[in-house]
Design an enzyme around this catalytic site. Structure first.
Site, PDB file in Angstrom:
ATOM      1  N   THR A   1     -25.024 -42.507  47.965  1.00 17.18           N
ATOM      2  CA  THR A   1     -23.745 -43.071  47.546  1.00 17.18           C
ATOM      3  C   THR A   1     -22.653 -42.036  47.778  1.00 17.18           C
ATOM      4  OG1 THR A   1     -23.819 -42.267  45.253  1.00 17.18           O
ATOM      5  CG2 THR A   1     -24.995 -44.321  45.734  1.00 17.18           C
ATOM      6  N   CYS A   2     -21.445 -42.374  47.370  1.00 15.06           N
ATOM      7  CA  CYS A   2     -20.337 -41.423  47.508  1.00 15.06           C
ATOM      8  C   CYS A   2     -20.592 -40.142  46.713  1.00 15.06           C
ATOM      9  CB  CYS A   2     -19.041 -42.063  47.020  1.00 15.06           C
ATOM     10  SG  CYS A   2     -18.478 -43.431  48.046  1.00 15.06           S
TER      11      CYS A   2
ATOM     12  N   ILE B   1     -15.644 -51.186  47.214  1.00 10.61           N
ATOM     13  CA  ILE B   1     -14.588 -50.322  46.697  1.00 10.61           C
ATOM     14  C   ILE B   1     -13.227 -50.833  47.152  1.00 10.61           C
ATOM     15  CG2 ILE B   1     -13.574 -48.010  46.861  1.00 10.61           C
ATOM     16  CD1 ILE B   1     -16.337 -46.840  46.868  1.00 10.61           C
ATOM     17  N   GLY B   2     -13.137 -51.281  48.394  1.00  7.49           N
ATOM     18  CA  GLY B   2     -11.883 -51.818  48.907  1.00  7.49           C
ATOM     19  C   GLY B   2     -11.427 -53.041  48.131  1.00  7.49           C
TER      20      GLY B   2
ATOM     21  N   ASP C   1     -20.174 -45.415  34.878  1.00  5.97           N
ATOM     22  CA  ASP C   1     -20.035 -46.193  36.107  1.00  5.97           C
ATOM     23  C   ASP C   1     -21.411 -46.734  36.487  1.00  5.97           C
ATOM     24  OD1 ASP C   1     -19.571 -47.277  38.553  1.00  5.97           O
ATOM     25  OD2 ASP C   1     -18.649 -45.499  39.442  1.00  5.97           O
TER      26      ASP C   1
ATOM     27  N   SER D   1     -23.226 -40.104  36.300  1.00 11.25           N
ATOM     28  CA  SER D   1     -22.227 -40.509  37.277  1.00 11.25           C
ATOM     29  C   SER D   1     -21.015 -39.586  37.223  1.00 11.25           C
ATOM     30  CB  SER D   1     -21.771 -41.951  37.011  1.00 11.25           C
ATOM     31  OG  SER D   1     -22.832 -42.859  37.182  1.00 11.25           O
TER      32      SER D   1
ATOM     33  N   GLY E   1     -10.177 -51.472  54.990  1.00  9.49           N
ATOM     34  CA  GLY E   1     -11.564 -51.582  54.542  1.00  9.49           C
ATOM     35  C   GLY E   1     -11.666 -52.478  53.319  1.00  9.49           C
TER      36      GLY E   1
END
Length: 418
Positions: free
Chosen positions: A57-58, A197-198, A118, A113, A193
């Site tokens: 993930t990010c 998330i966008g 989250d 997180s 995007g």
């Protein structure tokens, strides 16, 4: 202390890195896309890994699985990402057996997180497990553990306030803009995007900035059109990207590509412009940030935005940890019972053999012997005996290893090797 055995041949190991020691650029080096993950899983199966879960993930990239040594998993991670073992040694971590299990519980329940509470990671865990199962690497241990983490996550979300309030990457992005961009309501905003998330960012922009100067661009036009209709914002084709970047005051990039989708030549240095890169690895080339008038912000900078919501969430940590301890304890009980189940099965088979021999013997000796009635009675006795042994082995005050060895020795049991 009760000993919980994971595997006879391998250890359950977690190797990974996250936001705590690895900055966004380093996390980008170790990021794994779907194609790389699939190839990694196939390679792991070929090399004898028994069960593997890959999450990227990010905020983190982690491998959870059974191997003889952590180095095996570290090598796989480095072989299929752009990270090196030297990079990993600098920022990575390794957990084994119960520590690895405990770590996965904390990750899956939002306690580990970057933004506390989250729960986006739980959907990633579900997706990762489905992929592991598809590639033949979802053994019963992994399935039970992932389900236990999901159970704990649901309980924490429902029974505590740790996810209350609006705090996410999307919310933090909008909070950043509201706090730092003058006259934001009249600025032209371009969102490039429209993934998860966008979409969330778009919703927060519409909700909190209150103006209609928002433009969406996505490489898949249908998705942009659908989001544009939902939030009543302008949509442009990807071919108009350069033109729209030049016209924008704020650019938010959430494309999720493996390399930069916005490069320095695409961004003119003709006026103050704020660019938020919500991706790992970076989708905005770092050279963009050195241009005059450009303020380039990444995920790590956004994650530092805190408010009263996060402070309140921290008060629920003890309650969340208590739930984790309960579900983790139930998982350990299953794990331990799974270890002694072969002995109980062998004991039951041995007692049944003894029963059949004795019933045959008595039938020859006694005229009118009621074999069917005797079978019912002796079967009930066998069930009670094996239940007593199982309850004994579950007792936290006994040494399970010694008890298993004694039972096998007394009844001369042969346990099939798996």
């Amino acid at each position: 202390m009760k000993k919980y055995h994971i595997s006879r041949h391998h250890r359950f190991i977690t190797v990974g890195l996250n936001y705590e020691k690895a900055d966004a650029a380093t996390r980008g080096l170790f990021a794994l896309d779907d194609a790389s993950t699939a190839v990694l899983l196939d390679r792991a199966l070929e090399e004898g890994i028994d069960g593997l879960l890959v999450t990227s993930t990010c905020n983190r990239t982690e491998l959870h699985g059974f191997a003889q040594a952590p180095q095996h998993l570290i090598r796989l991670l480095c072989d299929y990402s752009n990270g090196t073992e030297a990079d990993f040694d600098r920022v990575g971590y390794v957990y084994q057996n119960q520590e690895a299990i405990g770590h996965l519980f904390r990750v899956g329940t939002g306690l580990d997180s970057q933004i506390l509470g989250d729960f986006e990671i739980i959907s990633q865990l579900k997706k990762s497990f489905k992929l592991s199962r598809k590639h033949g690497l979802a053994n019963p241990f992994m399935e039970r553990l992932v389900n236990a983490v999901i159970q704990a996550s649901k309980r924490i979300k429902n029974e505590t306030g740790i996810s209350s309030g609006a705090t996410s990457v999307a919310f933090a992005s909008v909070q950043y803009l509201l706090a730092r961009v003058p006259d934001i309501a009249n600025k032209k905003i371009l969102l490039f995007g429209t993934g998860k998330i966008g979409r969330n960012t778009c919703e927060n922009l519409v909700k909190h900035t209150g103006h209609d100067q928002i433009t969406l661009i996505n490489r898949t036009q249908d998705r942009a059109d659908a989001l544009g209709r939902k939030f009543h914002v302008r949509v442009q084709p990807v071919e108009a990207l350069r033109e729209e970047i030049a016209a924008s005051d704020v650019l938010i990039v959430a494309t999720g590509a493996t390399r930069p989708t916005v490069t320095a030549p695409m961004v003119p240095a003709d006026k103050p412009r704020w660019i938020l890169d919500l991706t790992i690895p970076f989708n905005v080339a770092r050279e963009v940030g050195v241009k005059n008038g450009i303020t380039l912000v990444d995920l790590d900078q956004l994650s530092r935005i805190t408010d009263n919501t996060l402070q309140q969430r921290r008060s629920y940590i003890p309650q969340a940890e208590s739930i984790i301890a309960e579900v983790h304890g139930e998982f350990n009980q299953w794990l331990e019972s799974r270890r002694f189940a072969p002995v109980i099965r062998a004991l039951k088979a041995k007692l049944k053999t003894m029963k059949e021999e004795e019933l045959d013997n008595q039938a020859r000796k006694i005229d009118g012997f009621d074999a069917s009635q005797a079978d019912v009675v002796t079967e009930r006795i066998i069930q009670k005996i094996t239940r007593h042994f199982a309850n004994h082995l579950k007792d936290s005050d006994i040494d399970t290893d010694d008890s298993l060895e004694l039972i096998q020795k007394v009844f001369q049991l042969e346990i099939p090797q798996r």
